[in-house]
Design an enzyme around this catalytic site. Sequence first.
Site, PDB file in Angstrom:
ATOM      1  N   CYS A  91      37.119   1.349  43.112  1.00 25.96           N
ATOM      2  CA  CYS A  91      36.556   1.076  41.789  1.00 25.96           C
ATOM      3  C   CYS A  91      36.296   2.346  40.986  1.00 25.96           C
ATOM      4  O   CYS A  91      36.195   2.286  39.756  1.00 25.96           O
ATOM      5  CB  CYS A  91      35.252   0.284  41.903  1.00 25.96           C
ATOM      6  SG  CYS A  91      35.470  -1.378  42.556  1.00 25.96           S
ATOM      7  N   GLN A 152      33.090  -7.061  50.033  1.00 22.99           N
ATOM      8  CA  GLN A 152      32.070  -6.497  49.147  1.00 22.99           C
ATOM      9  C   GLN A 152      30.960  -7.485  48.818  1.00 22.99           C
ATOM     10  O   GLN A 152      29.800  -7.106  48.681  1.00 22.99           O
ATOM     11  CB  GLN A 152      32.709  -5.998  47.845  1.00 22.99           C
ATOM     12  CG  GLN A 152      33.488  -4.717  48.006  1.00 22.99           C
ATOM     13  CD  GLN A 152      33.846  -4.082  46.672  1.00 22.99           C
ATOM     14  OE1 GLN A 152      33.114  -4.191  45.697  1.00 22.99           O
ATOM     15  NE2 GLN A 152      34.986  -3.411  46.638  1.00 22.99           N
ATOM     16  N   SER A 244      29.961  -8.800  38.688  1.00 17.84           N
ATOM     17  CA  SER A 244      30.980  -8.558  37.662  1.00 17.84           C
ATOM     18  C   SER A 244      32.118  -9.567  37.807  1.00 17.84           C
ATOM     19  O   SER A 244      32.431 -10.015  38.909  1.00 17.84           O
ATOM     20  CB  SER A 244      31.514  -7.132  37.771  1.00 17.84           C
ATOM     21  OG  SER A 244      32.069  -6.917  39.061  1.00 17.84           O
ATOM     22  N   HIS A 345      34.932  -5.682  34.553  1.00 20.26           N
ATOM     23  CA  HIS A 345      35.211  -4.656  35.555  1.00 20.26           C
ATOM     24  C   HIS A 345      36.694  -4.671  35.924  1.00 20.26           C
ATOM     25  O   HIS A 345      37.069  -5.122  37.004  1.00 20.26           O
ATOM     26  CB  HIS A 345      34.328  -4.911  36.779  1.00 20.26           C
ATOM     27  CG  HIS A 345      34.426  -3.893  37.860  1.00 20.26           C
ATOM     28  ND1 HIS A 345      34.998  -2.640  37.691  1.00 20.26           N
ATOM     29  CD2 HIS A 345      34.006  -3.938  39.161  1.00 20.26           C
ATOM     30  CE1 HIS A 345      34.927  -1.975  38.834  1.00 20.26           C
ATOM     31  NE2 HIS A 345      34.341  -2.737  39.743  1.00 20.26           N
ATOM     32  N   CYS A 375      29.768   2.765  42.529  1.00 21.11           N
ATOM     33  CA  CYS A 375      29.989   2.417  43.931  1.00 21.11           C
ATOM     34  C   CYS A 375      31.459   2.057  44.124  1.00 21.11           C
ATOM     35  O   CYS A 375      32.129   1.595  43.198  1.00 21.11           O
ATOM     36  CB  CYS A 375      29.082   1.264  44.345  1.00 21.11           C
ATOM     37  SG  CYS A 375      29.337  -0.268  43.410  1.00 21.11           S
TER      38      CYS A 375
END
Length: 389
Positions: A91, A152, A244, A345, A375
Amino acid sequence: MRDAVIVEAVRTPVGKGKPNGALAHVHPVELLAHTLRTLVARSGVDPELIDDVIGGTVDQVGEQAMNTTRYAALSAGLPESVPATTVDRQCGSSQQAVHFAAQGVISGAYDIAVACGVESMSRVPMWSNVPEGKDPFGPGIAARRPEGLVPQGISAELIAAKWSITREQMDAFAVTSHRRAATAWDAGLFDAEVAPLEGVTRDECVRPDTSTEVLAGLRPAYHDPHFAERFPQIEWNVTAGNASPVNDGASAVLVMAGETAARLGLRPLARLHSFAVTGSDPLLMLTGVVPATEKVLRRAGLSLDDIDLFEVNEAFSSVVLAWQQETGADLGKVNVHGGAIALGHPLGASGTRLTTTLVHAMQERGARYALQTMCEAGGLANAMILERT
């Protein structure tokens, strides 16, 4: 020592990363080319002077394979002599591109560089680069982590449990993100950074009328019986509303030496002051923003109180709220124009999207110092500090 400054920063509007998204019909190379073309046009810089284009993309497969950044630069009309490369720090890929571009300028390897990023999650869905049945980790990781790593979403749940972050807190944070984004749009605060594309002028996922009551009705997004048994502390409070979305978008910033900007008669938006990158627990995965923040402040010789604005990527509400608990930062200074929960995102584009929003917010608010951190999958995080010149 030479310094590195940002003289221009642009982004596309962010579309839903679904087949019916506003930008789903646009090839990712063209998404990124649009920002590069706009960046050069708005800055007035001769593209022949660009030493390198460094772009972030996460799922480098299919239409995002074969060094997407190179073909975006060519599609944008940059000279064939201008090189380009594509990087992956998950990311944080395009924030890492900013670090690389600035570090190249500071070292003297570059005079002018572009940092950028793109992700078309409608056309190249997340995990497209891992075929079914294939193991991207290998036997060494299995031996080091015999209990297994987690997705995640499970990490976000573990963070919420460890820091005792409630569903109500996460939903309230998400509502604030949407309201700030809607307020910024209505006030024209995104006009200077957004490059409309094919009739799309605004971010598609901002919901100005959302509320904690609406979000409270959403079901947990990641509930799984196997992980529920393994992690009984999880309360299953992460939802599509406090995380997101998936998105399409691109962004780019123009980085050069301060002396080059002066010679070209360009006014910098900000100086790239300090950088840090760190690893953290790959099970919790998303907590690296805490040590990364500490590390970059230490390198900069600054304290948290010196920072006027923060951009902390809103992958999940729990990540930002845990970061706030650990750092003590004032949430009133964090993501003041909304964050990824509202704005979106698009993975590879998010780093330079945050930078673009941040440098324009610094100008609008007269901020001297700003800090950006993200992150990243695998237990990674980037952080950098900008100084308004």
